[in-house]
Each structure stands twice: as structure tokens, then as C-alpha cells.
Design an enzyme around this catalytic site. Sequence first.
Site, PDB file in Angstrom:
ATOM      1  N   SER A 107       0.830  -1.201   0.000  1.00  0.00           N
ATOM      2  CA  SER A 107       0.000   0.000   0.000  1.00  0.00           C
ATOM      3  C   SER A 107       0.867   1.255   0.000  1.00  0.00           C
ATOM      4  O   SER A 107       1.981   1.271   0.521  1.00  0.00           O
ATOM      5  CB  SER A 107      -0.917   0.019   1.217  1.00  0.00           C
ATOM      6  OG  SER A 107      -1.686  -1.163   1.283  1.00  0.00           O
TER       7      SER A 107
HETATM    8  N1  SAH Z   1      -1.007  -3.855   3.745  1.00  0.00           N
HETATM    9  C1  SAH Z   1      -0.486  -4.696   2.706  1.00  0.00           C
HETATM   10  C2  SAH Z   1      -1.423  -4.630   1.523  1.00  0.00           C
HETATM   11  C3  SAH Z   1      -1.268  -5.718   0.557  1.00  0.00           C
HETATM   12  S1  SAH Z   1      -2.439  -5.676  -0.788  1.00  0.00           S
HETATM   13  C4  SAH Z   1       0.894  -4.226   2.317  1.00  0.00           C
HETATM   14  O1  SAH Z   1       1.185  -3.045   2.536  1.00  0.00           O
HETATM   15  O2  SAH Z   1       1.657  -5.010   1.790  1.00  0.00           O
HETATM   16  C5  SAH Z   1      -3.797  -6.544  -0.107  1.00  0.00           C
HETATM   17  C6  SAH Z   1      -3.560  -7.960   0.306  1.00  0.00           C
HETATM   18  O3  SAH Z   1      -4.827  -8.520   0.651  1.00  0.00           O
HETATM   19  C7  SAH Z   1      -2.969  -8.874  -0.764  1.00  0.00           C
HETATM   20  O4  SAH Z   1      -1.790  -9.457  -0.286  1.00  0.00           O
HETATM   21  C8  SAH Z   1      -4.054  -9.921  -0.999  1.00  0.00           C
HETATM   22  O5  SAH Z   1      -3.572 -11.216  -1.277  1.00  0.00           O
HETATM   23  C9  SAH Z   1      -4.803  -9.890   0.324  1.00  0.00           C
HETATM   24  N2  SAH Z   1      -6.171 -10.409   0.279  1.00  0.00           N
HETATM   25  C10 SAH Z   1      -7.115 -10.221  -0.679  1.00  0.00           C
HETATM   26  N3  SAH Z   1      -8.260 -10.846  -0.347  1.00  0.00           N
HETATM   27  C11 SAH Z   1      -8.049 -11.451   0.862  1.00  0.00           C
HETATM   28  C12 SAH Z   1      -8.849 -12.263   1.740  1.00  0.00           C
HETATM   29  N4  SAH Z   1     -10.096 -12.599   1.448  1.00  0.00           N
HETATM   30  N5  SAH Z   1      -8.284 -12.685   2.894  1.00  0.00           N
HETATM   31  C13 SAH Z   1      -7.001 -12.369   3.226  1.00  0.00           C
HETATM   32  N6  SAH Z   1      -6.204 -11.620   2.439  1.00  0.00           N
HETATM   33  C14 SAH Z   1      -6.707 -11.164   1.273  1.00  0.00           C
END
Ligand code: SAH
Length: 220
Positions: free
Chosen positions: A70
Site C-alpha cells: 500500500s
Molecule cells: N497492507 C499490505 C497490503 C497488501 S495488498 C501491504 O502493505 O503489503 C492486499 C492484500 O490482501 C494482498 O496481499 C491480498 O492477497 C490480500 N487479500 C485479498 N483478499 C483477501 C482475503 N479474502 N483474505 C485475506 N487476504 C486477502
Amino acid sequence: MTDPRFAGIGMTSARTRDRLVQRLREQGIRSAEVLERIRTVPRHIFVDEALASRAYEDTALPIGFGQTISQPYIVARMSEALLAGGPLHNVLEVGTGCGYQTAVLAGLVGRINSIERIEPLLARAKARLKELGVRHVRFRHGDGIEGWKSNAPYDGILVAAAPLAVPEALLAQLADNGRLIMPVGGEGGQELMRYTRREDRIEKMPLGSVSFVPLQPGVA
Ligand code: SAH
């Protein structure tokens, strides 16, 4: 934090980080404790070495598997929104990704329960957070749409991916006065939302338009 990689040089140096913090302040982030976490957590450790020089730009970057780390502004904005309204003892994070948001929150709240659906991302995040000495985090490979019932209730829930509608299980796992910060919406546009539980009522507050990867069902 004695590893020299954490301190950074050149485009990952303290001066570069200070510039990012200044920029976030100008964009309206007020919480001194959140800004301090953004300044001290080494974001360059959470991305590929080839992207390290861009780690303190205020932008999302690829972390593999079609996902992104993010944008720092969003991490700061969501952390600030989560913290407003009282101390957080037990927090649920959905979408661990690379673990950066987890690391920022770790200095600000009690225990974190963090769920990620893509197993290799979770494994990498765990390893990095361990290296950084981040403790008080329980990880789970699973589908965060269901929340994490056995560790509920939560006084804060933060979701880093957008569903079309708020998952009922997450609202159900909020403690009284607990808040859920998450993007909601599809390709037509997403809104960052705050849901606050007031006994059996849910208060809703829009916090601005955002752009997140979709919240997907199941695990990978
Ligand atoms: N805060 C994280 C954001 C990653 S992007 C960072 O800064 O790295 C969002 C993440 O949510 C992705 O890794 C994706 O795989 C995860 N995601 C999407 N749907 C999900 C679900 N149903 N349960 C758990 N994780 C999920």
C-alpha cells in the site's frame, strides 16, 4: 534493529524518509505516533531490492502475485483512522501482503492478528517481521472475509483489499466501540469507510475515495 540494511543509504536514508514524513504531514496526516512509525519502519526491506530506491516515494509498488504494498499515505491514513477513538488492545488485519502495514501498526497497538490468503506472501511477511523484531503478531493463512472468530472481539479491524459490500462477519467480530476501517466498492470506484459498533448499532462514516486490490474469496 542493528542490521545495517535497516538504516538505509542514499535513496533509503534517514533524510529520504524525513521527506516522505513531511509530505504526509502536508497531505493532512496529524498523528505524531503514526508519522514516527512511518519514519522508523524501513519500507525498503518490504520490497524487492530492485525497487528499494523507490520505497520512500508515496506510491504503491508491486510485491508479486498481482498484489501491491500500500501507498504510505494510505497506510498512515488508515492507521490514524483506526487509532482515533481510543487505545487498541486486539486488532485484526486482513491482507498482510508484504507485512509493511503490520509493522507500522505493531508499535501502536497491543496484539495484532493478521490474515493473508496468498501463502508465499504470508511466509515472506512473517520472516521480515521476525527480522525486524516485531512481536505480538499472530498470523493465519486464510480467507479474511470470514474474519478470525476465535480471537474476536476486536477493538480495531483494518482491511487492505476492497469487497463490493462490507462482510457481515467482520462487523460481527467488532467489540463495542470497535472500528472497522476498510475500502468498499468495485471498479466503478471505492470509498474508504469507517464502521463503528455502538452496542447493536453500526455507525458508518465515509473517509474519501481510494483504490485497492479486490478482496478475493478463498485461499491461494
Ligand atoms: N497492507 C499490505 C497490503 C497488501 S495488498 C501491504 O502493505 O503489503 C492486499 C492484500 O490482501 C494482498 O496481499 C491480498 O492477497 C490480500 N487479500 C485479498 N483478499 C483477501 C482475503 N479474502 N483474505 C485475506 N487476504 C486477502
